[in-house]
Design a protein around this motif. Structure first.
Motif, PDB file in Angstrom:
ATOM      1  N   LEU A 161       0.827  -1.210   0.000  1.00  0.00           N
ATOM      2  CA  LEU A 161       0.000   0.000   0.000  1.00  0.00           C
ATOM      3  C   LEU A 161       0.864   1.264   0.000  1.00  0.00           C
ATOM      4  CD1 LEU A 161      -2.525  -1.130   2.772  1.00  0.00           C
ATOM      5  CD2 LEU A 161      -2.824  -1.321   0.289  1.00  0.00           C
ATOM      6  N   SER A 162       0.303   2.339  -0.518  1.00  0.00           N
ATOM      7  CA  SER A 162       0.990   3.632  -0.441  1.00  0.00           C
ATOM      8  C   SER A 162       0.615   4.353   0.847  1.00  0.00           C
ATOM      9  CB  SER A 162       0.645   4.506  -1.643  1.00  0.00           C
ATOM     10  OG  SER A 162      -0.747   4.778  -1.686  1.00  0.00           O
ATOM     11  N   LYS A 163      -0.570   4.005   1.381  1.00  0.00           N
ATOM     12  CA  LYS A 163      -1.017   4.641   2.622  1.00  0.00           C
ATOM     13  C   LYS A 163      -1.973   3.712   3.361  1.00  0.00           C
ATOM     14  CE  LYS A 163      -2.908   9.012   4.396  1.00  0.00           C
ATOM     15  NZ  LYS A 163      -3.422  10.355   4.029  1.00  0.00           N
ATOM     16  N   GLN A 164      -1.818   3.674   4.692  1.00  0.00           N
ATOM     17  CA  GLN A 164      -2.732   2.903   5.541  1.00  0.00           C
ATOM     18  C   GLN A 164      -3.711   3.870   6.203  1.00  0.00           C
ATOM     19  OE1 GLN A 164       0.974   2.164   6.819  1.00  0.00           O
ATOM     20  NE2 GLN A 164       0.910  -0.071   6.944  1.00  0.00           N
ATOM     21  N   LEU A 165      -5.001   3.555   6.119  1.00  0.00           N
ATOM     22  CA  LEU A 165      -6.041   4.465   6.610  1.00  0.00           C
ATOM     23  C   LEU A 165      -6.669   4.003   7.923  1.00  0.00           C
ATOM     24  CD1 LEU A 165      -7.880   5.154   3.214  1.00  0.00           C
ATOM     25  CD2 LEU A 165      -6.031   6.479   4.277  1.00  0.00           C
ATOM     26  N   VAL A 166      -6.180   2.898   8.482  1.00  0.00           N
ATOM     27  CA  VAL A 166      -6.736   2.367   9.723  1.00  0.00           C
ATOM     28  C   VAL A 166      -5.616   2.160  10.741  1.00  0.00           C
ATOM     29  CG1 VAL A 166      -8.741   1.264   8.680  1.00  0.00           C
ATOM     30  CG2 VAL A 166      -6.571   0.021   8.783  1.00  0.00           C
ATOM     31  N   LYS A 167      -6.029   1.913  11.983  1.00  0.00           N
ATOM     32  CA  LYS A 167      -5.065   1.683  13.058  1.00  0.00           C
ATOM     33  C   LYS A 167      -5.282   0.301  13.658  1.00  0.00           C
ATOM     34  CE  LYS A 167      -4.882   6.589  14.295  1.00  0.00           C
ATOM     35  NZ  LYS A 167      -5.101   7.608  15.371  1.00  0.00           N
ATOM     36  N   GLU A 168      -4.260  -0.204  14.325  1.00  0.00           N
ATOM     37  CA  GLU A 168      -4.373  -1.498  14.981  1.00  0.00           C
ATOM     38  C   GLU A 168      -5.472  -1.476  16.035  1.00  0.00           C
ATOM     39  OE1 GLU A 168      -0.466  -2.392  16.395  1.00  0.00           O
ATOM     40  OE2 GLU A 168       0.266  -3.013  14.419  1.00  0.00           O
ATOM     41  N   ASN A 169      -6.190  -2.579  16.143  1.00  0.00           N
ATOM     42  CA  ASN A 169      -7.303  -2.773  17.079  1.00  0.00           C
ATOM     43  C   ASN A 169      -8.569  -2.007  16.694  1.00  0.00           C
ATOM     44  OD1 ASN A 169      -5.834  -4.497  18.966  1.00  0.00           O
ATOM     45  ND2 ASN A 169      -4.680  -2.638  19.459  1.00  0.00           N
ATOM     46  N   GLN A 170      -8.569  -1.432  15.498  1.00  0.00           N
ATOM     47  CA  GLN A 170      -9.756  -0.717  15.022  1.00  0.00           C
ATOM     48  C   GLN A 170     -10.746  -1.725  14.428  1.00  0.00           C
ATOM     49  OE1 GLN A 170      -8.952   2.627  12.413  1.00  0.00           O
ATOM     50  NE2 GLN A 170     -10.960   2.476  11.435  1.00  0.00           N
ATOM     51  N   THR A 171     -12.021  -1.554  14.754  1.00  0.00           N
ATOM     52  CA  THR A 171     -13.071  -2.395  14.182  1.00  0.00           C
ATOM     53  C   THR A 171     -13.504  -1.815  12.840  1.00  0.00           C
ATOM     54  OG1 THR A 171     -13.852  -3.066  16.369  1.00  0.00           O
ATOM     55  CG2 THR A 171     -15.372  -3.355  14.529  1.00  0.00           C
ATOM     56  N   VAL A 172     -13.619  -2.661  11.834  1.00  0.00           N
ATOM     57  CA  VAL A 172     -14.016  -2.208  10.507  1.00  0.00           C
ATOM     58  C   VAL A 172     -15.195  -3.042  10.004  1.00  0.00           C
ATOM     59  CG1 VAL A 172     -11.739  -1.351   9.866  1.00  0.00           C
ATOM     60  CG2 VAL A 172     -12.333  -3.731   9.387  1.00  0.00           C
ATOM     61  N   LYS A 173     -15.941  -2.468   9.094  1.00  0.00           N
ATOM     62  CA  LYS A 173     -17.040  -3.151   8.417  1.00  0.00           C
ATOM     63  C   LYS A 173     -16.588  -3.517   7.007  1.00  0.00           C
ATOM     64  CE  LYS A 173     -20.435  -2.860  11.477  1.00  0.00           C
ATOM     65  NZ  LYS A 173     -21.124  -4.058  12.021  1.00  0.00           N
ATOM     66  N   ALA A 174     -17.183  -4.543   6.448  1.00  0.00           N
ATOM     67  CA  ALA A 174     -16.893  -4.899   5.063  1.00  0.00           C
ATOM     68  C   ALA A 174     -17.166  -3.702   4.161  1.00  0.00           C
ATOM     69  CB  ALA A 174     -17.754  -6.081   4.637  1.00  0.00           C
ATOM     70  N   GLY A 175     -16.193  -3.365   3.320  1.00  0.00           N
ATOM     71  CA  GLY A 175     -16.353  -2.227   2.415  1.00  0.00           C
ATOM     72  C   GLY A 175     -15.740  -0.937   2.906  1.00  0.00           C
ATOM     73  N   ASP A 176     -15.324  -0.891   4.186  1.00  0.00           N
ATOM     74  CA  ASP A 176     -14.651   0.310   4.697  1.00  0.00           C
ATOM     75  C   ASP A 176     -13.319   0.504   3.968  1.00  0.00           C
ATOM     76  OD1 ASP A 176     -16.671   0.789   6.470  1.00  0.00           O
ATOM     77  OD2 ASP A 176     -15.564   0.198   8.263  1.00  0.00           O
ATOM     78  N   ALA A 177     -12.995   1.751   3.631  1.00  0.00           N
ATOM     79  CA  ALA A 177     -11.699   2.052   3.024  1.00  0.00           C
ATOM     80  C   ALA A 177     -10.618   1.878   4.083  1.00  0.00           C
ATOM     81  CB  ALA A 177     -11.693   3.475   2.485  1.00  0.00           C
ATOM     82  N   ILE A 178      -9.628   1.030   3.789  1.00  0.00           N
ATOM     83  CA  ILE A 178      -8.575   0.752   4.774  1.00  0.00           C
ATOM     84  C   ILE A 178      -7.199   1.217   4.305  1.00  0.00           C
ATOM     85  CG2 ILE A 178      -9.787  -1.195   5.804  1.00  0.00           C
ATOM     86  CD1 ILE A 178      -7.974  -3.038   4.097  1.00  0.00           C
ATOM     87  N   GLY A 179      -7.039   1.429   2.993  1.00  0.00           N
ATOM     88  CA  GLY A 179      -5.739   1.851   2.491  1.00  0.00           C
ATOM     89  C   GLY A 179      -5.829   2.294   1.044  1.00  0.00           C
ATOM     90  N   LEU A 180      -4.653   2.710   0.513  1.00  0.00           N
ATOM     91  CA  LEU A 180      -4.557   3.134  -0.878  1.00  0.00           C
ATOM     92  C   LEU A 180      -3.529   2.277  -1.591  1.00  0.00           C
ATOM     93  CD1 LEU A 180      -4.514   7.029  -0.409  1.00  0.00           C
ATOM     94  CD2 LEU A 180      -6.490   5.542  -0.796  1.00  0.00           C
ATOM     95  N   GLY A 181      -3.830   1.920  -2.828  1.00  0.00           N
ATOM     96  CA  GLY A 181      -2.913   1.108  -3.616  1.00  0.00           C
ATOM     97  C   GLY A 181      -1.557   1.765  -3.741  1.00  0.00           C
ATOM     98  N   GLY A 182      -0.513   0.928  -3.868  1.00  0.00           N
ATOM     99  CA  GLY A 182       0.831   1.490  -3.943  1.00  0.00           C
ATOM    100  C   GLY A 182       1.847   0.528  -4.526  1.00  0.00           C
ATOM    101  N   ASN A 183       3.111   0.837  -4.240  1.00  0.00           N
ATOM    102  CA  ASN A 183       4.240   0.091  -4.807  1.00  0.00           C
ATOM    103  C   ASN A 183       5.366   0.021  -3.782  1.00  0.00           C
ATOM    104  OD1 ASN A 183       5.847  -1.205  -6.746  1.00  0.00           O
ATOM    105  ND2 ASN A 183       6.638   0.731  -7.559  1.00  0.00           N
ATOM    106  N   THR A 184       5.005  -0.140  -2.503  1.00  0.00           N
ATOM    107  CA  THR A 184       6.005  -0.140  -1.434  1.00  0.00           C
ATOM    108  C   THR A 184       6.508  -1.561  -1.170  1.00  0.00           C
ATOM    109  OG1 THR A 184       4.269  -0.330   0.251  1.00  0.00           O
ATOM    110  CG2 THR A 184       4.981   1.889  -0.334  1.00  0.00           C
ATOM    111  N   GLY A 185       7.666  -1.645  -0.546  1.00  0.00           N
ATOM    112  CA  GLY A 185       8.227  -2.946  -0.200  1.00  0.00           C
ATOM    113  C   GLY A 185       8.838  -3.648  -1.396  1.00  0.00           C
ATOM    114  N   ARG A 186       8.805  -4.986  -1.378  1.00  0.00           N
ATOM    115  CA  ARG A 186       9.387  -5.783  -2.463  1.00  0.00           C
ATOM    116  C   ARG A 186       8.373  -5.858  -3.609  1.00  0.00           C
ATOM    117  NH1 ARG A 186      10.902 -12.046  -2.762  1.00  0.00           N
ATOM    118  NH2 ARG A 186      12.609 -11.926  -4.255  1.00  0.00           N
ATOM    119  N   SER A 187       8.395  -4.839  -4.445  1.00  0.00           N
ATOM    120  CA  SER A 187       7.396  -4.714  -5.508  1.00  0.00           C
ATOM    121  C   SER A 187       8.036  -4.075  -6.728  1.00  0.00           C
ATOM    122  CB  SER A 187       6.230  -3.841  -5.017  1.00  0.00           C
ATOM    123  OG  SER A 187       5.341  -3.538  -6.051  1.00  0.00           O
ATOM    124  N   THR A 188       7.656  -4.553  -7.908  1.00  0.00           N
ATOM    125  CA  THR A 188       8.227  -4.025  -9.151  1.00  0.00           C
ATOM    126  C   THR A 188       7.234  -3.153  -9.909  1.00  0.00           C
ATOM    127  OG1 THR A 188       7.574  -6.050 -10.305  1.00  0.00           O
ATOM    128  CG2 THR A 188       9.820  -5.969  -9.427  1.00  0.00           C
TER     129      THR A 188
END
Length: 316
Positions: free
Chosen positions: A160-187
């Motif tokens: 991901l390029s950005k994380q939109l949630v925090k640890e221990n946060q409760t989420v519902k199906a369909g909630d936005a949790i992050g943004l697509g990206g190219n971080t880490g071991r990715s080409t």
């Protein structure tokens, strides 16, 4: 005469009662109908609430002994069989393009699906649950998120390029949790998506059909004895394969002279190219039968953009 008049009067009363009964019955039905409708409405609402409660029931407590934020996955004893409730899902991305399947790749096990997304594309929680891990791993997942779901699954969203949630946060199906990206071991920008049960990676194609933007059914029953065969079949029917260019797998075949589901005509799918050493936008365009301008438009590039070895380029 008087006796005849009395007898006629009795017949008249009887006739009046006979005609009055249907009217009374209709009146009763008229009064009862709104009650029946109300009862059916209450039953429907009650059933909906019962289904919602059933889906919200946290079955993961029967599978996992602990909750920690240290590891993306930690193997625990796997059941011989386990039914995973896939109702109430949300596709993590609207992209239908898989650029790498589950299974062995480059002499190592690839434990998820790579789905083509662009930097900044919205990534959503596949099911309701609780965020267990939000971390960065430079030589692996990059910026990633792990969610433990009420149905027993854990899903991992990597690069991901950005994380939109925090640890221990409760989420519902369909909630936005992050943004697509190219971080880490990715080409190249993409979403690495994993589905795990008790820390063991299961092929997401057994549960998610990205081509159809749907789950494969209301439930998936994991069975240790049949899993490998089912996983291979799911990859064959729903995956994307490539020879230099990545394209959706169209498995053609017949059984008993009848066309199988897999052999039904499909709409043209996007084609992707993995950049090799020495290649440029111009050479790729020539190889794929397109133009540099078209490549730039599809990949949000300019004619002067530099491309890297291993980068995934969309060609159609």
């Amino acid at each position: 005469m008087k006796a005849m008049a009395c007898k006629a009067y009795k017949y008249l009363l009887a006739a009046m009662c006979l005609f009055a009964l249907p009217v009374a019955a209709q009146d009763m039905l008229a009064r009862q109908t709104p009650t029946d409708r109300m009862t059916r409405g209450i039953d429907t609402l009650g059933l909906q609430r019962l289904i919602e409660r059933e889906m919200e029931e946290d079955l993961s407590t029967d599978l996992y002994d602990d909750w920690d934020n240290l590891y993306a996955h930690k193997a625990t004893p796997m059941p011989e069989t386990y039914t995973i409730d896939l109702r109430g899902f949300c596709m993590p991305t609207t992209s239908r393009a898989i650029t790498s399947n589950f299974g062995y790749r480059w002499r190592r096990q690839h434990k998820g699906l790579d789905i083509k997304v662009y930097v900044g594309d919205t990534i959503r929680a596949a099911f309701s649950g609780k965020v267990r891990v939000v971390k960065y791993e430079a030589k692996g997942y990059g910026k990633y998120i792990v969610i433990r779901h009420n149905n027993g699954l854990e899903t991992i969203y990597g690069h991901l390029s950005k994380q939109l949630v925090k640890e221990n946060q409760t989420v519902k199906a369909g909630d936005a949790i992050g943004l697509g990206g190219n971080t880490g071991r990715s080409t190249g920008s993409h979403l690495h998506f994993e589905t795990r049960l008790c820390g063991t990676a299961l092929n997401p194609a057994l549960m998610f059909d990205f081509r159809a933007q749907d789950v494969t059914g209301d439930y998936y029953v994991y069975d240790r004895r049949t899993y490998d065969k089912e996983s291979a079949q799911a990859t064959r029917l729903r995956g994307m394969i490539g020879n230099g260019a990545y394209t959706e797998a169209d498995v053609r075949g017949t059984s008993g002279g009848e066309t199988t589901e897999a052999s039904a005509p499909r709409a043209p799918q996007p084609v992707y190219h993995k950049v090799k050493s020495g290649e440029t936008l111009s050479t790729i365009a020539k190889k794929q039968g397109t133009t540099v301008a078209r490549l730039c438009k599809l990949n949000r590039l300019s004619a002067k953009s530099k491309i890297r070895v291993g980068q995934i380029i969309r060609c159609s």
